[in-house]
Design a protein around this motif. Sequence first.
Motif, PDB file in Angstrom:
ATOM      1  N   VAL A   1       0.758  -1.144  -0.176  1.00 45.96           N
ATOM      2  CA  VAL A   1      -0.052  -0.115  -0.003  1.00 45.96           C
ATOM      3  C   VAL A   1       0.916   1.215   0.060  1.00 45.96           C
ATOM      4  CG1 VAL A   1      -1.862   1.264   1.122  1.00 45.96           C
ATOM      5  CG2 VAL A   1      -1.774  -1.110   1.436  1.00 45.96           C
ATOM      6  N   VAL A   2       0.500   2.231  -0.704  1.00 45.86           N
ATOM      7  CA  VAL A   2       1.214   3.565  -0.836  1.00 45.86           C
ATOM      8  C   VAL A   2       0.113   4.415  -0.348  1.00 45.86           C
ATOM      9  CG1 VAL A   2       2.415   5.258  -2.135  1.00 45.86           C
ATOM     10  CG2 VAL A   2       2.661   2.800  -2.496  1.00 45.86           C
ATOM     11  N   LEU A   3       0.512   5.234   0.780  1.00 46.28           N
ATOM     12  CA  LEU A   3      -0.555   6.249   1.004  1.00 46.28           C
ATOM     13  C   LEU A   3      -0.076   7.575   0.618  1.00 46.28           C
ATOM     14  CD1 LEU A   3      -1.277   5.268   4.760  1.00 46.28           C
ATOM     15  CD2 LEU A   3      -2.665   4.576   2.666  1.00 46.28           C
ATOM     16  N   VAL A   4      -0.886   8.293   0.024  1.00 48.84           N
ATOM     17  CA  VAL A   4      -0.873   9.995  -0.429  1.00 48.84           C
ATOM     18  C   VAL A   4      -1.834  10.444   0.002  1.00 48.84           C
ATOM     19  CG1 VAL A   4       0.423   9.237  -2.479  1.00 48.84           C
ATOM     20  CG2 VAL A   4      -2.020   9.707  -2.686  1.00 48.84           C
TER      21      VAL A   4
ATOM     22  N   ARG B   1       5.069  10.672  -9.752  1.00 44.83           N
ATOM     23  CA  ARG B   1       3.905  10.327 -10.339  1.00 44.83           C
ATOM     24  C   ARG B   1       3.860   8.960 -11.325  1.00 44.83           C
ATOM     25  NH1 ARG B   1       2.953  15.794 -11.036  1.00 44.83           N
ATOM     26  NH2 ARG B   1       2.905  15.490 -13.107  1.00 44.83           N
ATOM     27  N   ALA B   2       4.878   9.149 -12.137  1.00 42.15           N
ATOM     28  CA  ALA B   2       5.135   7.963 -13.222  1.00 42.15           C
ATOM     29  C   ALA B   2       5.486   6.839 -12.523  1.00 42.15           C
ATOM     30  CB  ALA B   2       6.142   8.323 -14.205  1.00 42.15           C
ATOM     31  N   LEU B   3       6.357   7.095 -11.572  1.00 41.95           N
ATOM     32  CA  LEU B   3       6.651   5.750 -10.569  1.00 41.95           C
ATOM     33  C   LEU B   3       5.748   4.921  -9.951  1.00 41.95           C
ATOM     34  CD1 LEU B   3       9.285   4.253  -9.338  1.00 41.95           C
ATOM     35  CD2 LEU B   3       9.432   6.046  -7.500  1.00 41.95           C
ATOM     36  N   LEU B   4       4.614   5.668  -9.532  1.00 39.96           N
ATOM     37  CA  LEU B   4       3.380   5.249  -8.826  1.00 39.96           C
ATOM     38  C   LEU B   4       2.467   4.509  -9.774  1.00 39.96           C
ATOM     39  CD1 LEU B   4       2.880   8.191  -6.344  1.00 39.96           C
ATOM     40  CD2 LEU B   4       4.198   5.958  -5.829  1.00 39.96           C
ATOM     41  N   THR B   5       2.576   4.620 -11.075  1.00 37.34           N
ATOM     42  CA  THR B   5       1.603   4.124 -11.720  1.00 37.34           C
ATOM     43  C   THR B   5       1.553   2.586 -11.504  1.00 37.34           C
ATOM     44  OG1 THR B   5       2.094   6.009 -13.572  1.00 37.34           O
ATOM     45  CG2 THR B   5       1.247   3.752 -14.231  1.00 37.34           C
ATOM     46  N   GLY B   6       0.608   2.126 -11.433  1.00 40.70           N
ATOM     47  CA  GLY B   6       0.255   0.627 -11.277  1.00 40.70           C
ATOM     48  C   GLY B   6       0.494   0.203  -9.997  1.00 40.70           C
ATOM     49  N   LEU B   7       0.817   1.117  -8.945  1.00 43.24           N
ATOM     50  CA  LEU B   7       1.086   0.838  -7.572  1.00 43.24           C
ATOM     51  C   LEU B   7      -0.367   0.962  -6.960  1.00 43.24           C
ATOM     52  CD1 LEU B   7       4.518   2.143  -6.647  1.00 43.24           C
ATOM     53  CD2 LEU B   7       4.060  -0.259  -7.404  1.00 43.24           C
ATOM     54  N   PRO B   8      -0.390   0.321  -5.654  1.00 42.70           N
ATOM     55  CA  PRO B   8      -1.541   0.200  -4.956  1.00 42.70           C
ATOM     56  C   PRO B   8      -1.726   1.542  -4.233  1.00 42.70           C
ATOM     57  CG  PRO B   8      -0.066  -1.216  -3.713  1.00 42.70           C
ATOM     58  CD  PRO B   8       0.392  -0.843  -5.350  1.00 42.70           C
ATOM     59  N   VAL B   9      -1.952   2.812  -4.978  1.00 47.35           N
ATOM     60  CA  VAL B   9      -1.846   4.013  -4.171  1.00 47.35           C
ATOM     61  C   VAL B   9      -3.305   4.293  -3.641  1.00 47.35           C
ATOM     62  CG1 VAL B   9      -1.332   6.396  -4.549  1.00 47.35           C
ATOM     63  CG2 VAL B   9       0.013   4.593  -5.538  1.00 47.35           C
ATOM     64  N   VAL B  10      -3.325   4.783  -2.463  1.00 47.48           N
ATOM     65  CA  VAL B  10      -4.632   5.523  -1.887  1.00 47.48           C
ATOM     66  C   VAL B  10      -4.368   6.770  -1.342  1.00 47.48           C
ATOM     67  CG1 VAL B  10      -6.239   5.023  -0.055  1.00 47.48           C
ATOM     68  CG2 VAL B  10      -5.389   3.066  -1.124  1.00 47.48           C
TER      69      VAL B  10
ATOM     70  N   ALA C   1      -3.884   7.489  -7.709  1.00 47.23           N
ATOM     71  CA  ALA C   1      -4.739   6.866  -6.842  1.00 47.23           C
ATOM     72  C   ALA C   1      -5.415   5.698  -7.403  1.00 47.23           C
ATOM     73  CB  ALA C   1      -5.451   7.816  -5.803  1.00 47.23           C
ATOM     74  N   ARG C   2      -5.155   4.516  -7.101  1.00 46.79           N
ATOM     75  CA  ARG C   2      -6.273   3.391  -7.382  1.00 46.79           C
ATOM     76  C   ARG C   2      -7.395   3.502  -6.753  1.00 46.79           C
ATOM     77  NH1 ARG C   2      -3.682  -2.529  -6.875  1.00 46.79           N
ATOM     78  NH2 ARG C   2      -2.476  -1.484  -8.370  1.00 46.79           N
ATOM     79  N   ALA C   3      -7.379   4.207  -5.451  1.00 44.24           N
ATOM     80  CA  ALA C   3      -8.486   4.326  -4.520  1.00 44.24           C
ATOM     81  C   ALA C   3      -8.668   5.789  -3.914  1.00 44.24           C
ATOM     82  CB  ALA C   3      -8.676   3.261  -3.652  1.00 44.24           C
ATOM     83  N   VAL C   4      -9.487   6.083  -3.479  1.00 42.00           N
ATOM     84  CA  VAL C   4      -9.667   7.532  -2.760  1.00 42.00           C
ATOM     85  C   VAL C   4     -10.696   7.177  -1.616  1.00 42.00           C
ATOM     86  CG1 VAL C   4     -10.513   9.886  -2.524  1.00 42.00           C
ATOM     87  CG2 VAL C   4      -9.603   8.999  -4.836  1.00 42.00           C
ATOM     88  N   VAL C   5      -9.832   7.466  -0.164  1.00 35.59           N
ATOM     89  CA  VAL C   5     -10.543   7.003   0.940  1.00 35.59           C
ATOM     90  C   VAL C   5     -11.055   8.429   1.686  1.00 35.59           C
ATOM     91  CG1 VAL C   5     -10.561   5.876   2.929  1.00 35.59           C
ATOM     92  CG2 VAL C   5      -9.887   4.642   1.118  1.00 35.59           C
ATOM     93  N   GLY C   6     -12.205   8.675   1.863  1.00 34.33           N
ATOM     94  CA  GLY C   6     -12.294  10.087   2.802  1.00 34.33           C
ATOM     95  C   GLY C   6     -11.975   9.397   4.306  1.00 34.33           C
ATOM     96  N   THR C   7     -11.547  10.602   4.999  1.00 39.72           N
ATOM     97  CA  THR C   7     -11.282  10.278   6.393  1.00 39.72           C
ATOM     98  C   THR C   7     -12.355  10.835   7.256  1.00 39.72           C
ATOM     99  OG1 THR C   7      -9.818  12.028   6.573  1.00 39.72           O
ATOM    100  CG2 THR C   7      -8.669   9.942   6.035  1.00 39.72           C
ATOM    101  N   GLY C   8     -13.167  11.775   6.743  1.00 44.04           N
ATOM    102  CA  GLY C   8     -14.191  12.833   7.516  1.00 44.04           C
ATOM    103  C   GLY C   8     -14.864  11.818   8.442  1.00 44.04           C
TER     104      GLY C   8
END
Length: 181
Positions: A9-12, A93-102, A147-154
């Motif tokens: 997992v990579v968190l941004v 950004r190019a490096l993150l392509t295809g990684l499980p970024v959230v 991002a592969r997924a966006v997760v709201g924290t609110g």
Amino acid sequence: MTPPVTPVVVLVGPPGAGKSTIGALLAERLGTGYRDTDADIERTAGKPIPEIFIDEGEPHFRELERRAVVAAVAEHPGVLSLGGGAVMDPSTRALLTGLPVVFLDVELADAVHRVGLDAPRPLLAVNPRKRWRELMEARRPLYTEVARAVVGTGGRTPAQVADAVLEALQLPRAHTPDIPQ
């Protein structure tokens, strides 16, 4: 030949999104290690990020950040948190392509509550609310792009956000004792 190492997992996200807290929780739940590129930068530079900004300037910090992300992505198979501005670099950004970024998406009020207005964050030093909004206007499209997924924290506890990340990436939780919600 061994397969390349990639983070699970990579968190941004922006300052105050909870990347460090959620990252550590995810690592525990997945039974893996946790790494934060901001901590890597501070260790390499031998000083806190605000001092790097003051002593060497933002361009120098961004180069350290770019290198830290490259190294972490290549070396760390666990949960990885990137600094809030890491996505500004096109090569990152190019490096993150295809990684499980959230992308941990957070509203201003929550970010201010978490970060605090007196925290040592160099880009938020003057008029932090206005500056945070400006940063998000510039960075939100980039966070979303990688991002592969966006997760709201609110309105969610860290445990609930961690669960949402696991669900979004369809990752199984390691066999660990129940962690209080």
